[in-house]
Write an enzyme that holds these catalytic residues in place. Structure first.
Site, mmCIF file in Angstrom:
data_model
loop_
_atom_site.group_PDB
_atom_site.id
_atom_site.type_symbol
_atom_site.label_atom_id
_atom_site.label_comp_id
_atom_site.label_asym_id
_atom_site.label_seq_id
_atom_site.Cartn_x
_atom_site.Cartn_y
_atom_site.Cartn_z
ATOM 1 N N ARG A 35 0.833 -1.207 0.000
ATOM 2 C CA ARG A 35 0.000 0.000 0.000
ATOM 3 C C ARG A 35 0.868 1.258 0.000
ATOM 4 O O ARG A 35 0.549 2.255 -0.678
ATOM 5 C CB ARG A 35 -0.929 -0.007 1.223
ATOM 6 C CG ARG A 35 -2.081 -0.990 1.120
ATOM 7 C CD ARG A 35 -3.076 -0.803 2.247
ATOM 8 N NE ARG A 35 -2.671 -1.422 3.491
ATOM 9 C CZ ARG A 35 -3.090 -2.616 3.925
ATOM 10 N NH1 ARG A 35 -3.921 -3.334 3.191
ATOM 11 N NH2 ARG A 35 -2.691 -3.087 5.090
ATOM 12 N N PHE B 230 -11.883 -5.479 -5.305
ATOM 13 C CA PHE B 230 -11.849 -6.336 -4.110
ATOM 14 C C PHE B 230 -11.319 -5.511 -2.929
ATOM 15 O O PHE B 230 -10.412 -5.926 -2.210
ATOM 16 C CB PHE B 230 -10.966 -7.569 -4.327
ATOM 17 C CG PHE B 230 -11.241 -8.314 -5.605
ATOM 18 C CD1 PHE B 230 -12.250 -9.267 -5.672
ATOM 19 C CD2 PHE B 230 -10.497 -8.060 -6.750
ATOM 20 C CE1 PHE B 230 -12.503 -9.959 -6.858
ATOM 21 C CE2 PHE B 230 -10.739 -8.737 -7.931
ATOM 22 C CZ PHE B 230 -11.747 -9.695 -7.984
ATOM 23 N N ASP C 196 -16.346 -3.769 -4.217
ATOM 24 C CA ASP C 196 -16.376 -5.055 -3.526
ATOM 25 C C ASP C 196 -17.796 -5.599 -3.614
ATOM 26 O O ASP C 196 -18.762 -4.821 -3.657
ATOM 27 C CB ASP C 196 -15.956 -4.912 -2.058
ATOM 28 C CG ASP C 196 -15.470 -6.226 -1.461
ATOM 29 O OD1 ASP C 196 -14.248 -6.384 -1.284
ATOM 30 O OD2 ASP C 196 -16.323 -7.103 -1.181
ATOM 31 N N SER C 197 -17.935 -6.911 -3.641
ATOM 32 C CA SER C 197 -19.261 -7.523 -3.735
ATOM 33 C C SER C 197 -19.985 -7.553 -2.386
ATOM 34 O O SER C 197 -21.163 -7.879 -2.327
ATOM 35 C CB SER C 197 -19.154 -8.949 -4.284
ATOM 36 O OG SER C 197 -18.354 -9.751 -3.423
ATOM 37 N N ALA D 97 -16.874 -8.053 -9.212
ATOM 38 C CA ALA D 97 -15.683 -7.484 -9.843
ATOM 39 C C ALA D 97 -15.697 -7.659 -11.358
ATOM 40 O O ALA D 97 -15.434 -6.705 -12.106
ATOM 41 C CB ALA D 97 -14.434 -8.122 -9.247
ATOM 42 N N ASP E 150 -6.658 -7.208 -6.017
ATOM 43 C CA ASP E 150 -6.228 -7.946 -4.817
ATOM 44 C C ASP E 150 -7.359 -8.882 -4.386
ATOM 45 O O ASP E 150 -7.997 -8.680 -3.352
ATOM 46 C CB ASP E 150 -5.882 -6.966 -3.698
ATOM 47 C CG ASP E 150 -5.310 -7.662 -2.467
ATOM 48 O OD1 ASP E 150 -4.813 -8.794 -2.611
ATOM 49 O OD2 ASP E 150 -5.374 -7.080 -1.376
ATOM 50 N N CYS F 238 -2.986 -14.245 -3.298
ATOM 51 C CA CYS F 238 -2.694 -14.684 -1.928
ATOM 52 C C CYS F 238 -2.948 -16.173 -1.764
ATOM 53 O O CYS F 238 -3.024 -16.670 -0.639
ATOM 54 C CB CYS F 238 -3.524 -13.879 -0.921
ATOM 55 S SG CYS F 238 -5.309 -14.125 -1.074
#
Length: 399
Positions: free
Chosen positions: A210, A226, A248-249, A278, A303, A343
């Site tokens: 970040r 996301f 974001d959902s 997304a 992300d 990730c």
């Protein structure tokens, strides 16, 4: 002589333990003593009858998670020593008043497999990923309060979504209690939802990435996909972004993002948040090179949550990463910067780079790698456990 019950290995299966790998798989086990319960501490015995390790027993693919390769008691002194070593490492990294959020224990990376502890100001959030750590949670909490008495006043236990129990595991404070949910990262404030949020309430592993994004944000139109709690978004705003859109959902994630942006930039009209899928959101953006319309974004962050939780999902995960990045390459403005991450632990750096390479080739854009990103120092990787290297990312320049 130890009175602990024993797990006996098949011939030759001690080789990985001689290399200090902390997992013993079920296929390596020849037999075990009767009466072993999940979460018990057991001794591991080679086919030649020698002690080689001590750890937590759990039925499943990983049958023993090794706590020590020495014949030593697993008691409060053990927990204090392991936490003291972890705390000393973090103090050397140099967290202070400008960053009060960091990971204290990163499972195998701190020789405590199955345990995660994140620090948010005066509150430690503990998460067990093995039954053994769940069983020992109160001992660990006491040891934590003793080792970090200078900073930690509260210990919150949050494991109802991480344990393989069918019965309910109650989250809650083991020690202390607080409603102060604000922590600081590089001088920026954010709310931590350790009650209902994902993981321990915030993704501290992206702190350094970040900060890098902030340096690229000046004058750019930023899209944070996301976004979860908006970490990349408020860094982009501090970096001087022209506009920042967060997607974001989850309605809960969008509410947290808006709260965090307001905490740092009250009333700032540069930010807008969208609760939407997304892929659907990206599909509705004009293509930057074919539509003739001006592309609305010249800095995009991808992300996503882990696309692969296990090896069986790897193929579909790589297709998902390729599809997602291909969409971003189609939509980003010429001269744009793409921050893209995975990730998923089972997705290696090479897997991920190949997926992004395929996406770039499909787009026909000229793409250069500016940075290769990874997890920060408070998420250390045990050199004997390469599986602990889970976060990987690329910063790309797109002509």
């Amino acid at each position: 002589m130890s009175l602990l019950k024993k797990v006996y290995l098949r011939r030759g299966k001690e080789e990985s333990l001689k290399r200090f790998h902390p997992w013993i798989f079920s296929g390596a086990v020849e037999r075990m003593d009767d009466g072993i319960e999940e979460g018990d501490i057991v001794d591991v015995i080679t086919s030649g009858g020698d002690f080689i390790a001590r750890g937590h027993f759990q039925r499943g693919s990983i049958m023993v998670r090794v706590l020590t390769f020495n014949d030593e008691p697993i008691d409060e002194g053990y927990w204090q020593e392991r936490l003291r070593v972890a705390y000393d490492v973090r103090k050397k990294i140099g967290f202070g008043s400008q960053t009060t959020a960091y990971r204290l224990v990163h499972g195998e990376g701190d020789c405590l497999p199955g345990l995660v502890i994140d620090i948010y100001g005066k509150t430690a959030v503990m998460q067990a990923h093995s039954i053994g750590m769940h069983v020992c949670r109160r001992e660990i909490g006491r040891a934590l309060m003793a080792v970090m008495s200078d900073t930690v006043e509260n210990v919150y236990y949050k494991s109802e979504m991480t344990l393989p129990f069918k019965e309910e595991v109650a989250n809650g404070f083991l020690y202390g209690e607080t409603k102060d949910d604000i922590a600081v990262e590089n001088g920026l404030k954010f709310h931590v939802d350790w009650l209902r949020g994902q993981k321990t309430g915030f993704f501290v592993d992206q702190r350094e990435n970040r900060a890098l994004l902030e340096k690229y944000s000046s004058g750019r139109r930023v899209l944070n996909m996301f976004c979860y709690t908006g970490g990349f978004s408020f860094y982009a705003m501090r970096g001087g972004a022209e506009t920042v859109h967060s997607v974001d959902s989850s309605e809960k994630a969008i509410a947290l993002t808006n709260a965090n942006v307001e905490l740092n930039f009250p009333g700032d009209a540069r930010h807008k948040a969208f609760c939407e899928d997304a892929f659907k959101f990206l599909s509705n953006i004009p293509d930057s090179t074919t539509s003739g319309a001006e592309a609305p974004y010249d800095l995009i962050i991808l992300d996503p949550p882990a696309f692969a939780k296990h090896r069986g999902a790897l193929h579909n995960a790589l297709k998902g990463y390729t599809r997602l990045n291909a969409k971003a390459f189609e939509k980003i403005a010429p001269g744009g910067i793409l921050f893209t991450f995975s990730c998923s632990q089972v997705v290696t750096k090479d897997h991920f780079r190949n997926a992004v390479f395929t996406a770039a080739a499909q787009s026909g854009r000229k793409v250069r790698i500016l940075h290769q990103l990874h997890q920060p120092a408070d998420h250390p990787i045990n050199i004997y456990h390469p599986e602990g290297e889970y976060l990987k990312g690329l910063v790309l320049y797109v002509e």
